[in-house]
Write an enzyme that holds these catalytic residues in place. Structure first.
Site, PDB file in Angstrom:
ATOM      1  N   LYS A  52       0.913  -1.059  -0.070  1.00 38.74           N
ATOM      2  CA  LYS A  52      -0.054  -0.063  -0.047  1.00 38.74           C
ATOM      3  C   LYS A  52       0.875   1.269  -0.056  1.00 38.74           C
ATOM      4  O   LYS A  52       0.434   2.352  -0.367  1.00 38.74           O
ATOM      5  CB  LYS A  52      -1.040   0.062   1.329  1.00 38.74           C
ATOM      6  CG  LYS A  52      -2.267  -0.673   1.055  1.00 38.74           C
ATOM      7  CD  LYS A  52      -3.028  -0.660   2.304  1.00 38.74           C
ATOM      8  CE  LYS A  52      -4.061  -1.836   1.984  1.00 38.74           C
ATOM      9  NZ  LYS A  52      -4.981  -1.843   3.516  1.00 38.74           N
ATOM     10  N   ARG A  53       1.951   1.149   0.406  1.00 37.15           N
ATOM     11  CA  ARG A  53       2.892   2.238   0.616  1.00 37.15           C
ATOM     12  C   ARG A  53       3.833   2.376  -0.435  1.00 37.15           C
ATOM     13  O   ARG A  53       4.059   3.465  -0.866  1.00 37.15           O
ATOM     14  CB  ARG A  53       3.714   2.153   2.124  1.00 37.15           C
ATOM     15  CG  ARG A  53       3.051   2.631   3.395  1.00 37.15           C
ATOM     16  CD  ARG A  53       3.815   2.265   4.503  1.00 37.15           C
ATOM     17  NE  ARG A  53       3.398   0.875   4.777  1.00 37.15           N
ATOM     18  CZ  ARG A  53       2.268   0.534   5.475  1.00 37.15           C
ATOM     19  NH1 ARG A  53       1.347   1.284   5.708  1.00 37.15           N
ATOM     20  NH2 ARG A  53       1.910  -0.929   5.705  1.00 37.15           N
TER      21      ARG A  53
END
Ligand code: GLU
Length: 452
Positions: free
Chosen positions: A220-221
């Site tokens: 997600k990052r």
């Protein structure tokens, strides 16, 4: 618990960030698997982490699924189901499988404050070996001794991940859990909870991770390009679906192009590889280009319309004339704006930039009188073509023999510059066609007067 035969799968994202393509591939595999078994596909928003879950991420997920055409048959949100989880926590406590543990657990809130908690609810780990037959990875065995008594709720009203996943999968009759390989280590804990509840776990299929081009894991990052970003850039959802399906799954032949319905016919979990699959933006762009080239002009205009600048009013003749050339030049519809803006290759359409008269001179014939003669001849010839038959081909045919005798560069270079005022553009016939007869004549007259 007896299950029906009907296949039920789910996509269970936690709305704590924007998702990269890998997450949508998980959704796609789950959806395809349900469809090919005439089963059901459920969307379940796992928002038990109250601090990190955000409505905007949930909305983004739903919008993305809709855009990709992945329709779900039922929708749940875990924050609406607290009462159900409470019942199960109580049940586990009553049966001696879980207990309230008085301890000081320090939880850090997003504001950075630490809050001591007095109680958590822990699952009493029977410390056994857990084995399951993963549909992709085969036999998987875990010794759960090391796991200790793990937390299943922070309080009666705050269940955490392992408990809610199990309760929901059970309650929703999920038969196949298709999820990312990063969840494989969660499976034994979840299976222990199943056992404690006297229920049979679903079948598991842990699909390989998606890696960036440098083989690092997408998260997600890192590498998270929200799906809606691809929509914004003008990708076709069918290109994305096609590409995603082939990340980790291999058809029995070398076929590269699949519609969703064809995927439903051909996909099989046992042809999903174990090793990570590499996500390559260039390959995705290649798929997109393939599908753009396959669009009819009408379909192209429909998909392109949000990307066509306002000054090209929709449905105008100009739009229709532009379609073949745009189709040939773009990778995604988002490229249209660049092509048509002042400095773009097709920027001349809106307005001709002011250019020095020297630009009209062909490098091998740098003579103003000669350029003027050729432009005058071109103008006369072009005027003989009627408005109705003013196509790129007609312009080319009309000018060709003159250009052959006078030198193609000598004739076509000044013509092209007169129409575009640009160093680079499509050939002068296409430019004339795009501009239309009237504008072509005006621009030629202007160039000739520049040289007078
Ligand atoms: N909510 C989990 C996640 O977003 C997925 C849970 C599961 O698929 O079992 O990673």
């Amino acid at each position: 618990m007896e299950k029906d035969d009907k296949v039920i799968t789910r996509f269970a994202p936690s709305p704590t960030g924007y998702f990269h393509a890998g997450t949508y591939r998980t959704a796609l595999f789950s959806c395809i698997f349900a469809r090919q078994n005439e089963g059901k596909f459920i969307l379940r928003i796992e928002d038990t982490d109250k601090e990190r879950s955000k409505k905007e991420y949930e909305e983004n997920i739903m919008e993305s699924l809709e855009w990709l055409g992945l329709k779900y048959d039922a929708f749940y949100r875990q924050s609406d189901r607290t009462e159900i989880y409470k019942k199960y926590i109580q049940k586990l406590i009553d049966s001696g499988h879980a207990y309230i543990s008085k301890e000081t657990v320090v939880a850090t809130s997003t504001a950075g404050q630490t809050q001591p908690r007095e109680e958590v609810i822990r699952f009493k780990n029977p410390k056994t070996k857990v084995t399951f037959n993963d549909l992709i990875r085969g036999k998987v065995e875990f010794d759960t001794t090391e796991l200790g008594d793990f937390v299943i709720a922070k309080s009666m009203d705050e269940p955490v991940f392992h408990l809610v996943v199990v309760v929901d999968d059970m309650e929703m009759g999920i038969t196949h859990v298709i999820r990312g390989e990063d969840h494989i280590s969660n499976t034994p804990r979840q299976m222990l909870i199943y056992e404690a509840l006297g229920a049979t776990p679903p079948r598991y299929a842990h699909i390989p991770l998606l890696l960036g081009k440098d083989r690092s894991k997408l998260s997600k990052r890192k590498g998270a390009v929200p799906m809606t970003e691809y929509r914004r850039k003008g990708y076709l959802p069918k290109a994305i679906v096609n590409y995603l399906a082939l990340l980790g799954w291999h058809p029995t032949d070398d076929k590269e192009f699949f519609t969703f319905d064809e995927l439903v016919k051909s996909f099989s979990l046992d042809r999903v590889q174990k090793g990570g699959a590499i996500f390559d933006d260039e390959k995705l762009a290649w798929y997109n280009r393939h599908y753009i080239l396959k669009l009819t002009d009408q379909e192209f205009l429909e998909s392109a319309s949000p990307f066509i600048p306002e000054w090209l009013s929709s449905g105008s003749d100009m739009n229709k004339r532009l379609v073949p050339i745009l189709k040939e030049k773009i990778t995604s519809f988002g490229d249209i704006a660049n092509l048509l803006n002042v400095s773009g290759e097709l920027g001349f359409i809106k307005e001709i930039p002011s250019y020095p008269k020297e630009m009209l001179l062909w490098k091998k014939d740098p003579d103003f009188i000669s350029a003027r003669t050729h432009l005058t001849k071109s103008l006369e010839t072009i005027k003989t073509i009627s408005n109705k038959s003013f196509t790129a081909d007609a312009i080319k045919v009309a000018l060709w023999s003159y250009a052959e005798t006078s030198g193609k560069g000598n004739v076509f270079w000044p013509l092209r510059v007169a129409l575009t005022g640009q160093e680079k553009s499509p050939d002068p016939f296409v430019c004339g066609f795009l501009l239309g007869r009237e504008e072509t004549i005006i621009r030629l007259e202007n160039a000739i007067s520049k040289l007078s």
